[in-house]
Motif scaffolding. Structure first.
Motif, PDB file in Angstrom:
ATOM      1  N   ARG A 291      15.597  -7.702 -12.201  1.00  0.00           N
ATOM      2  CA  ARG A 291      14.747  -6.843 -11.407  1.00  0.00           C
ATOM      3  C   ARG A 291      15.302  -6.889  -9.976  1.00  0.00           C
ATOM      4  O   ARG A 291      15.485  -8.000  -9.533  1.00  0.00           O
ATOM      5  N   GLN A 292      15.326  -5.756  -9.359  1.00  0.00           N
ATOM      6  CA  GLN A 292      16.086  -5.506  -8.122  1.00  0.00           C
ATOM      7  C   GLN A 292      15.807  -4.254  -7.455  1.00  0.00           C
ATOM      8  O   GLN A 292      15.319  -3.192  -8.423  1.00  0.00           O
ATOM      9  N   ALA A 293      16.243  -4.207  -6.481  1.00  0.00           N
ATOM     10  CA  ALA A 293      16.007  -2.408  -5.749  1.00  0.00           C
ATOM     11  C   ALA A 293      17.490  -1.981  -6.230  1.00  0.00           C
ATOM     12  O   ALA A 293      18.649  -2.426  -5.821  1.00  0.00           O
ATOM     13  N   LEU A 294      17.400  -0.662  -6.561  1.00  0.00           N
ATOM     14  CA  LEU A 294      18.526   0.161  -6.704  1.00  0.00           C
ATOM     15  C   LEU A 294      18.125   1.607  -6.173  1.00  0.00           C
ATOM     16  O   LEU A 294      17.019   1.869  -5.974  1.00  0.00           O
ATOM     17  N   PRO A 295      19.268   2.046  -5.628  1.00  0.00           N
ATOM     18  CA  PRO A 295      19.085   3.345  -4.914  1.00  0.00           C
ATOM     19  C   PRO A 295      18.992   4.311  -5.930  1.00  0.00           C
ATOM     20  O   PRO A 295      19.465   4.364  -7.088  1.00  0.00           O
ATOM     21  N   PHE A 296      18.233   5.348  -5.665  1.00  0.00           N
ATOM     22  CA  PHE A 296      17.962   6.641  -6.529  1.00  0.00           C
ATOM     23  C   PHE A 296      19.172   7.172  -6.743  1.00  0.00           C
ATOM     24  O   PHE A 296      19.209   7.832  -7.922  1.00  0.00           O
ATOM     25  N   LYS A 297      20.161   7.320  -5.808  1.00  0.00           N
ATOM     26  CA  LYS A 297      21.434   7.925  -6.161  1.00  0.00           C
ATOM     27  C   LYS A 297      22.111   7.611  -7.543  1.00  0.00           C
ATOM     28  O   LYS A 297      22.672   8.473  -7.979  1.00  0.00           O
ATOM     29  N   CYS A 298      21.932   6.154  -7.775  1.00  0.00           N
ATOM     30  CA  CYS A 298      22.841   5.873  -9.096  1.00  0.00           C
ATOM     31  C   CYS A 298      21.895   5.776 -10.212  1.00  0.00           C
ATOM     32  O   CYS A 298      22.388   5.509 -11.285  1.00  0.00           O
ATOM     33  N   LEU A 299      20.786   6.468 -10.228  1.00  0.00           N
ATOM     34  CA  LEU A 299      19.656   6.535 -11.269  1.00  0.00           C
ATOM     35  C   LEU A 299      19.638   8.092 -11.760  1.00  0.00           C
ATOM     36  O   LEU A 299      19.680   8.957 -10.832  1.00  0.00           O
ATOM     37  N   GLN A 300      19.890   7.904 -12.966  1.00  0.00           N
ATOM     38  CA  GLN A 300      19.664   9.262 -13.656  1.00  0.00           C
ATOM     39  C   GLN A 300      18.364   9.243 -14.548  1.00  0.00           C
ATOM     40  O   GLN A 300      18.421   8.490 -15.340  1.00  0.00           O
ATOM     41  N   LEU A 301      17.474  10.256 -14.541  1.00  0.00           N
ATOM     42  CA  LEU A 301      16.288  10.011 -15.081  1.00  0.00           C
ATOM     43  C   LEU A 301      16.517  10.592 -16.695  1.00  0.00           C
ATOM     44  O   LEU A 301      17.109  11.550 -16.766  1.00  0.00           O
ATOM     45  N   THR A 302      15.779   9.931 -17.483  1.00  0.00           N
ATOM     46  CA  THR A 302      15.613  10.081 -18.753  1.00  0.00           C
ATOM     47  C   THR A 302      14.369  10.754 -19.152  1.00  0.00           C
ATOM     48  O   THR A 302      13.464  10.831 -18.103  1.00  0.00           O
ATOM     49  N   ASP A 303      14.243  11.255 -20.470  1.00  0.00           N
ATOM     50  CA  ASP A 303      13.011  11.642 -20.871  1.00  0.00           C
ATOM     51  C   ASP A 303      11.791  10.602 -21.151  1.00  0.00           C
ATOM     52  O   ASP A 303      10.728  10.812 -21.440  1.00  0.00           O
ATOM     53  N   TYR A 304      11.940   9.240 -21.086  1.00  0.00           N
ATOM     54  CA  TYR A 304      11.237   8.574 -21.310  1.00  0.00           C
ATOM     55  C   TYR A 304      10.549   7.986 -20.228  1.00  0.00           C
ATOM     56  O   TYR A 304      10.971   7.625 -19.162  1.00  0.00           O
ATOM     57  N   VAL A 305       9.057   7.553 -20.446  1.00  0.00           N
ATOM     58  CA  VAL A 305       8.319   6.987 -19.799  1.00  0.00           C
ATOM     59  C   VAL A 305       7.504   5.846 -20.426  1.00  0.00           C
ATOM     60  O   VAL A 305       7.330   5.900 -21.587  1.00  0.00           O
ATOM     61  N   ILE A 306       7.453   4.674 -19.751  1.00  0.00           N
ATOM     62  CA  ILE A 306       6.776   3.596 -20.452  1.00  0.00           C
ATOM     63  C   ILE A 306       5.350   3.171 -19.688  1.00  0.00           C
ATOM     64  O   ILE A 306       5.465   3.612 -18.698  1.00  0.00           O
ATOM     65  N   LYS A 307       4.445   3.043 -20.295  1.00  0.00           N
ATOM     66  CA  LYS A 307       3.094   2.777 -19.542  1.00  0.00           C
ATOM     67  C   LYS A 307       3.190   1.408 -19.031  1.00  0.00           C
ATOM     68  O   LYS A 307       2.904   0.401 -19.497  1.00  0.00           O
ATOM     69  N   VAL A 308       3.355   1.537 -17.665  1.00  0.00           N
ATOM     70  CA  VAL A 308       3.263   0.203 -16.987  1.00  0.00           C
ATOM     71  C   VAL A 308       2.705   0.362 -15.754  1.00  0.00           C
ATOM     72  O   VAL A 308       2.763   1.357 -14.948  1.00  0.00           O
ATOM     73  N   PRO A 309       1.878  -0.469 -14.910  1.00  0.00           N
ATOM     74  CA  PRO A 309       1.353  -0.312 -13.827  1.00  0.00           C
ATOM     75  C   PRO A 309       2.159  -0.814 -12.763  1.00  0.00           C
ATOM     76  O   PRO A 309       3.124  -1.484 -13.050  1.00  0.00           O
ATOM     77  N   HIS A 310       2.223  -0.184 -11.323  1.00  0.00           N
ATOM     78  CA  HIS A 310       3.267  -0.356 -10.387  1.00  0.00           C
ATOM     79  C   HIS A 310       3.354  -1.937 -10.323  1.00  0.00           C
ATOM     80  O   HIS A 310       2.372  -2.715 -10.011  1.00  0.00           O
ATOM     81  N   SER A 311       4.504  -2.397  -9.765  1.00  0.00           N
ATOM     82  CA  SER A 311       4.769  -3.810  -9.547  1.00  0.00           C
ATOM     83  C   SER A 311       4.688  -4.597 -10.617  1.00  0.00           C
ATOM     84  O   SER A 311       4.205  -5.848 -10.446  1.00  0.00           O
TER      85      SER A 311
END
Lengths: 259, 139
Positions: free
Chosen positions: B47-67
């Protein structure tokens, strides 16, 4: 001098003394005062018992020969071992200090880790460039003994230079192949048939420019290939692989290829 | 151009470069404009902070509350079977194919070439049969 007497008795080395305890070697020069011995250097050097010198028979140095021909009659004394007719200015040319410089025959031969008997190599230079070939063994000069096999790609038993081969990861199990012991560097060495006694008119006309195929080469080739070919046939598609040649095309970069 | 994949809580993203290159993570929270709190319990990303630049979004979403805690992210991930879906997606398959191609040996390349040749021969053969048939009809 009790020690001198002992030496006279036990004449011939220590062979008889082996039954007695081996005497610890110490100085035979008794110490008078610390730092001063009884006998001088030359007295220590001289042997205790005198040795009779044998006079060797010397080969004759001069010969007496009779003169024939023009000045017949009479004898001349001819020296058998003559003085040299030329003295070089330096007796032995002075060599600068060098360390560990060995002649070529004693050099250490290295072999790349990726090359082992049975590896398929890609030849990069020579008339067989691009051909894929089976490595047999490394010869005494460090060159690699390699064969097509002849039936597959027309590469005979030949030497290849390690630096001009790409070693692929494809290997054939060659442990059961017996390579004739006669295949050495001298076997493969190019023959020079130049006779310097030739007249000046034909300097550039060397006799053996073309390679002559000998029966022995054919026999050796057959001996090795007959063992290799069944091993190659066992691996699917390896035969076709050895028949094909390597080439680069668009988008193919050697530094990115895994061989 | 309509955007279909959004940065949202629970969005599964593919890490494109960096030490976690090639792994999937879930966006758990947004830190600021450039960084997200990210967690990949089932893919080995802490669990860590990652910049958006290195993330590529996929089609999947999981149902999870924030934090949400890692335990709940893991639960949601396994419930949605993200790993299995990812393996079946063509994106993952293409990555796998690229890896295989890069580690092909010279012999493998030869085998691929001969296989392609055979395949193309069959295809061309079928094609000419169809074309000939068509030409014969037109005559």
């Amino acid at each position: 001098m009790a020690e001198g007497d002992k030496k006279k008795e036990g004449d011939k080395k220590k062979e008889g003394d082996q039954k007695k305890k081996a005497r610890k070697h110490g100085s035979r020069n008794p110490v008078l005062v610390r730092g001063i011995g009884r006998y001088s250097r030359s007295a220590m050097y001289a042997p205790v018992t005198k040795v009779e010198k044998k006079i060797k028979e010397r080969a004759p140095a001069k010969v007496v020969k009779t003169v024939g021909g023009d000045k017949n009659g009479g004898t001349r004394v001819v020296k058998l071992r003559k003085l040299p007719r030329y003295y070089p200015t330096e007796d032995v040319p002075r060599k600068l200090r060098s360390h560990g410089i060995k002649p070529f025959s004693q050099h250490r031969r290295k072999l790349r880790k990726s090359i082992s008997p049975g590896t398929v190599l890609i030849l990069l230079t020579g008339r067989h460039r691009g051909k894929r070939v089976v490595f047999l063994k490394q010869l005494g000069t460090g060159l690699l003994l390699v064969t097509g096999p002849l039936a597959l790609n027309r590469v005979p038993l030949r030497r290849a230079h390690q630096k001009f081969c790409i070693a692929t990861t494809t290997k054939v199990d060659i442990s059961s192949v017996k390579i004739p012991k006669t295949l050495t560097d001298t076997y493969f060495k190019k023959k020079k048939l130049r006779r310097p006694k030739h007249q000046e008119g034909e300097i550039f006309d060397t006799e053996k420019e073309k390679y002559q195929l000998t029966e022995q080469r054919k026999a050796d080739q057959k001996a090795v290939d007959s063992q290799l070919l069944p091993l190659i046939k066992k691996v699917p598609q390896l035969k076709g692989y050895l028949r094909s040649t390597f080439c680069l095309s668009n988008g193919v970069y050697p530094h990115k290829l895994v061989f | 151009m309509v955007f279909k994949r959004f940065v949202e809580i629970g969005r599964v993203a593919f890490v494109a470069f960096g030490p976690y290159e090639g792994k999937l993570v879930a966006i758990v929270d947004v830190i600021d404009q450039n960084r997200a709190l990210v967690d990949g319990p089932c893919t080995g990303v802490k669990r860590q902070a990652l910049p958006f630049k290195c993330l590529q979004l996929t089609d999947y979403v999981i149902k999870v509350p924030h934090s949400a805690r890692q335990k709940y992210v893991r639960r949601a991930w396994e419930k949605a079977e993200i790993n299995k879906k990812w393996e079946e997606s063509s994106w993952a398959k293409k990555i796998e194919a690229r890896k295989k191609r890069a580690t092909m040996s010279d012999f493998d390349r030869y085998k691929v070439m001969t296989a392609k040749k055979m395949r193309n021969k069959i295809i061309k053969h079928e094609l000419t049969v169809l074309v000939q048939r068509r030409l014969r009809l037109e005559l």
